[in-house]
Design a protein around this motif. Structure first.
Motif, PDB file in Angstrom:
ATOM      1  N   SER A  12       0.832  -1.200   0.000  1.00 36.31           N
ATOM      2  CA  SER A  12       0.000   0.000   0.000  1.00 36.31           C
ATOM      3  C   SER A  12       0.865   1.248   0.000  1.00 36.31           C
ATOM      4  O   SER A  12       0.585   2.221  -0.702  1.00 36.31           O
ATOM      5  CB  SER A  12      -0.933  -0.011   1.213  1.00 36.31           C
ATOM      6  OG  SER A  12      -1.679   1.175   1.274  1.00 36.31           O
ATOM      7  N   LEU A  13       1.958   1.223   0.797  1.00 32.42           N
ATOM      8  CA  LEU A  13       2.847   2.374   0.869  1.00 32.42           C
ATOM      9  C   LEU A  13       3.534   2.607  -0.467  1.00 32.42           C
ATOM     10  O   LEU A  13       3.598   3.743  -0.952  1.00 32.42           O
ATOM     11  CB  LEU A  13       3.886   2.154   1.974  1.00 32.42           C
ATOM     12  CG  LEU A  13       4.961   3.244   2.125  1.00 32.42           C
ATOM     13  CD1 LEU A  13       4.311   4.579   2.465  1.00 32.42           C
ATOM     14  CD2 LEU A  13       5.978   2.837   3.186  1.00 32.42           C
ATOM     15  N   TRP A  14       4.037   1.545  -1.068  1.00 29.76           N
ATOM     16  CA  TRP A  14       4.724   1.692  -2.346  1.00 29.76           C
ATOM     17  C   TRP A  14       3.762   2.118  -3.447  1.00 29.76           C
ATOM     18  O   TRP A  14       4.117   2.900  -4.332  1.00 29.76           O
ATOM     19  CB  TRP A  14       5.426   0.385  -2.720  1.00 29.76           C
ATOM     20  CG  TRP A  14       6.690   0.168  -1.953  1.00 29.76           C
ATOM     21  CD1 TRP A  14       6.943  -0.794  -1.014  1.00 29.76           C
ATOM     22  CD2 TRP A  14       7.894   0.960  -2.034  1.00 29.76           C
ATOM     23  NE1 TRP A  14       8.212  -0.659  -0.513  1.00 29.76           N
ATOM     24  CE2 TRP A  14       8.817   0.408  -1.121  1.00 29.76           C
ATOM     25  CE3 TRP A  14       8.267   2.069  -2.789  1.00 29.76           C
ATOM     26  CZ2 TRP A  14      10.094   0.935  -0.944  1.00 29.76           C
ATOM     27  CZ3 TRP A  14       9.542   2.602  -2.615  1.00 29.76           C
ATOM     28  CH2 TRP A  14      10.437   2.032  -1.706  1.00 29.76           C
ATOM     29  N   GLN A  15       2.543   1.591  -3.398  1.00 29.53           N
ATOM     30  CA  GLN A  15       1.539   2.016  -4.388  1.00 29.53           C
ATOM     31  C   GLN A  15       1.246   3.505  -4.240  1.00 29.53           C
ATOM     32  O   GLN A  15       1.131   4.236  -5.231  1.00 29.53           O
ATOM     33  CB  GLN A  15       0.252   1.200  -4.191  1.00 29.53           C
ATOM     34  CG  GLN A  15       0.360  -0.259  -4.555  1.00 29.53           C
ATOM     35  CD  GLN A  15      -0.256  -0.555  -5.906  1.00 29.53           C
ATOM     36  OE1 GLN A  15      -0.978   0.262  -6.470  1.00 29.53           O
ATOM     37  NE2 GLN A  15       0.056  -1.709  -6.451  1.00 29.53           N
ATOM     38  N   SER A  16       1.125   3.968  -2.999  1.00 32.21           N
ATOM     39  CA  SER A  16       0.847   5.385  -2.751  1.00 32.21           C
ATOM     40  C   SER A  16       1.993   6.270  -3.227  1.00 32.21           C
ATOM     41  O   SER A  16       1.779   7.307  -3.856  1.00 32.21           O
ATOM     42  CB  SER A  16       0.583   5.610  -1.261  1.00 32.21           C
ATOM     43  OG  SER A  16      -0.521   4.833  -0.816  1.00 32.21           O
ATOM     44  N   LEU A  17       3.226   5.846  -2.925  1.00 26.46           N
ATOM     45  CA  LEU A  17       4.385   6.617  -3.365  1.00 26.46           C
ATOM     46  C   LEU A  17       4.472   6.649  -4.885  1.00 26.46           C
ATOM     47  O   LEU A  17       4.856   7.670  -5.481  1.00 26.46           O
ATOM     48  CB  LEU A  17       5.663   6.022  -2.769  1.00 26.46           C
ATOM     49  CG  LEU A  17       5.847   6.178  -1.253  1.00 26.46           C
ATOM     50  CD1 LEU A  17       7.098   5.439  -0.794  1.00 26.46           C
ATOM     51  CD2 LEU A  17       5.922   7.650  -0.866  1.00 26.46           C
ATOM     52  N   ALA A  18       4.108   5.526  -5.518  1.00 26.12           N
ATOM     53  CA  ALA A  18       4.127   5.472  -6.984  1.00 26.12           C
ATOM     54  C   ALA A  18       3.133   6.461  -7.573  1.00 26.12           C
ATOM     55  O   ALA A  18       3.413   7.117  -8.590  1.00 26.12           O
ATOM     56  CB  ALA A  18       3.816   4.055  -7.458  1.00 26.12           C
ATOM     57  N   LEU A  19       1.959   6.596  -6.944  1.00 19.04           N
ATOM     58  CA  LEU A  19       0.959   7.540  -7.447  1.00 19.04           C
ATOM     59  C   LEU A  19       1.432   8.977  -7.272  1.00 19.04           C
ATOM     60  O   LEU A  19       1.265   9.808  -8.172  1.00 19.04           O
ATOM     61  CB  LEU A  19      -0.372   7.320  -6.738  1.00 19.04           C
ATOM     62  CG  LEU A  19      -1.521   8.218  -7.203  1.00 19.04           C
ATOM     63  CD1 LEU A  19      -1.793   8.014  -8.695  1.00 19.04           C
ATOM     64  CD2 LEU A  19      -2.784   7.948  -6.406  1.00 19.04           C
ATOM     65  N   VAL A  20       2.011   9.281  -6.111  1.00 21.81           N
ATOM     66  CA  VAL A  20       2.528  10.639  -5.881  1.00 21.81           C
ATOM     67  C   VAL A  20       3.574  10.984  -6.939  1.00 21.81           C
ATOM     68  O   VAL A  20       3.541  12.061  -7.545  1.00 21.81           O
ATOM     69  CB  VAL A  20       3.130  10.754  -4.475  1.00 21.81           C
ATOM     70  CG1 VAL A  20       3.838  12.101  -4.305  1.00 21.81           C
ATOM     71  CG2 VAL A  20       2.041  10.608  -3.414  1.00 21.81           C
ATOM     72  N   ALA A  21       4.498  10.056  -7.176  1.00 21.99           N
ATOM     73  CA  ALA A  21       5.536  10.292  -8.176  1.00 21.99           C
ATOM     74  C   ALA A  21       4.934  10.407  -9.572  1.00 21.99           C
ATOM     75  O   ALA A  21       5.328  11.271 -10.367  1.00 21.99           O
ATOM     76  CB  ALA A  21       6.565   9.159  -8.135  1.00 21.99           C
ATOM     77  N   GLY A  22       3.970   9.536  -9.874  1.00 20.33           N
ATOM     78  CA  GLY A  22       3.361   9.535 -11.204  1.00 20.33           C
ATOM     79  C   GLY A  22       2.612  10.813 -11.504  1.00 20.33           C
ATOM     80  O   GLY A  22       2.743  11.374 -12.601  1.00 20.33           O
ATOM     81  N   VAL A  23       1.827  11.285 -10.548  1.00 16.16           N
ATOM     82  CA  VAL A  23       1.070  12.522 -10.761  1.00 16.16           C
ATOM     83  C   VAL A  23       2.018  13.706 -10.902  1.00 16.16           C
ATOM     84  O   VAL A  23       1.815  14.596 -11.744  1.00 16.16           O
ATOM     85  CB  VAL A  23       0.085  12.743  -9.594  1.00 16.16           C
ATOM     86  CG1 VAL A  23      -0.530  14.137  -9.667  1.00 16.16           C
ATOM     87  CG2 VAL A  23      -1.011  11.694  -9.618  1.00 16.16           C
TER      88      VAL A  23
END
Length: 418
Positions: A12-23
């Motif tokens: 969940s943490l890595w998915q969230s960080l991936a979204l922050v970076a992606g956006v």
């Protein structure tokens, strides 16, 4: 139990960080698109792209409404019985409906292309019809995006965001280089959106796309009511953060308005970061609410992150306004330190208000939408009455952001006590 919790937390943490970076990357690529296309086109052609981009903001807000509604229902289904079947049934019905309604919107905008081109004083119809073609994708793609967001497939959602932004940049530059002008720049949007839709569909969980005998049990009147509140809230927030640009152009000298546009451009950087945090907050809060669990900790964490990062940027704007303006936009723009500082503070407070808005929408406390509407009226009145100096415009936004955050805080703690 601890090991299991860690195994759930890390993805969940890595998915969230991936979204922050992606956006963040996607918004950076969108900025780069404007810079690259602006240099390649003539000023007249680029003004066409800018004018149509302004019209496209209406479509962008509509897309956000669709994605928010889909995210809300899918998030809530996960906390109930027959979750997989209801999610699949709801997604498939929404996906089919989006093609019908998107096609209708496309046809309507095609018929409106000629009067819209005349209103915007655009001689060639091609760029306007390219925007019309993007309408279909802006209705369909948010359904897939909402499913990815609701299922908390944040890394997949990040890939979709980056794909669209990167392809728009590359295709736009290529088509303009080939001599297609403003039409090529605008055509890159529907082409990139179509490919991003395919990427999102491919990455979406297979179970969501499979047929099911279970019905989603969503009542149309209830969904219409929630969609109306969501649309009112998101459109209202868009008006709050863009009102100053419109009124400064109307109430002040063109040179002053031109310099203020530099402050607005820098201020929008502060708005980019909270988008990813809100996209993470919304499905998590909605799912916890449906499961009758406390979603307050997620809200406070989101507010803390947004406040820390956006507050840091706003502080830098206030301390070093002139070097930042020269570095980013050049020596042609003259922005007072007070003005840029107030714009940064206003964007910080209104970004926090956006977190409140999305939290309350995710937890079905739609009354906050009425406060957004009241904020529009009060801010509009303040700007019309008090505009003797330029700093008064962002100051009115600061006052609006302050009381909206105070109201959100009062409602939050009142609900927790209840």
């Amino acid at each position: 139990m601890v090991a299991r919790l860690r195994s759930q937390l890390k993805p969940s943490l890595w998915q969230s960080l991936a979204l922050v970076a992606g956006v963040t990357v996607a918004y950076g690529l969108d900025y780069l698109f404007n810079l690259v296309v602006g240099r390649m086109l003539t000023p007249v052609e680029f003004s066409i792209v800018v004018a149509l981009a302004g019209v496209g903001q209406v479509l962008v807000v509509s897309s956000r409404v669709i994605q928010t509604v889909v995210t809300r229902y899918i998030s809530r289904f996960q906390a109930g019985d027959e979750a997989d079947g209801r999610i699949a049934s709801f997604f498939q019905s929404m996906f089919r409906a989006s093609w019908r309604w998107g096609s209708l919107a496309w046809l309507i905008l095609i018929f409106l292309s000629w009067p819209l081109a005349a209103f915007l004083q655009i001689e060639e119809i091609g760029p306007v019809q390219a925007l019309a073609a993007a309408t279909l994708l802006m209705v369909v793609r948010p359904v897939v995006g909402g499913a990815l967001q609701g299922l908390q497939q944040f890394s997949a959602l990040s890939a979709v965001q980056i794909t669209q932004a990167l392809l728009r940049l590359l295709l736009g530059a290529l088509l303009v280089w080939l001599g297609w002008g403003a039409f090529g720049a605008m055509l890159s949007l529907p082409l990139a959106s179509a490919i991003a839709l395919i990427v999102g569909w491919t990455l979406l969980d297979t179970a969501v796309k499979q047929k099911t005998a279970v019905h989603h049990q969503v009542q149309l009147p209830e969904m219409f009511r929630y969609s109306t509140y969501t649309a009112a809230g998101l459109i209202g927030y868009a008006l709050l953060i863009n009102m100053d640009a419109i009124l400064v152009r109307r109430l002040f000298d063109p040179d002053i308005a031109g310099n203020y546009s530099a402050a607005i451009t820098l201020g929008k950087v502060i708005q980019f970061f909270p988008v990813a945090i809100i996209m993470i907050l919304f499905p998590k809060a909605a799912r916890r609410q449906a499961a009758q669990q406390d979603a307050g900790k997620i809200l406070l964490l989101a507010m803390g992150i947004v406040g820390l990062v956006c507050g840091g940027i706003a502080l830098v704007y206030g301390l070093f306004p002139e070097p930042i303006v020269r570095l980013v936009l050049g020596n042609e723009y003259q922005v007072e330190g007070l003005v840029l500082g107030l714009v940064g503070l206003a964007m910080l407070l209104l970004s926090l208000s956006n977190v409140w808005l999305n939290y309350f929408l995710s937890t079905e406390w739609t009354t906050y939408v009425y406060l957004i509407g009241l904020g529009i009226l009060l801010q509009l009145g303040a700007m019309i009455v008090f505009h003797d100096a330029l700093w008064q415009m962002p100051a009115a936004m600061v006052v609006t952001g302050l009381w909206l955050n105070l109201a959100g805080l009062i409602i939050f703690f009142w609900r927790r006590r209840a």
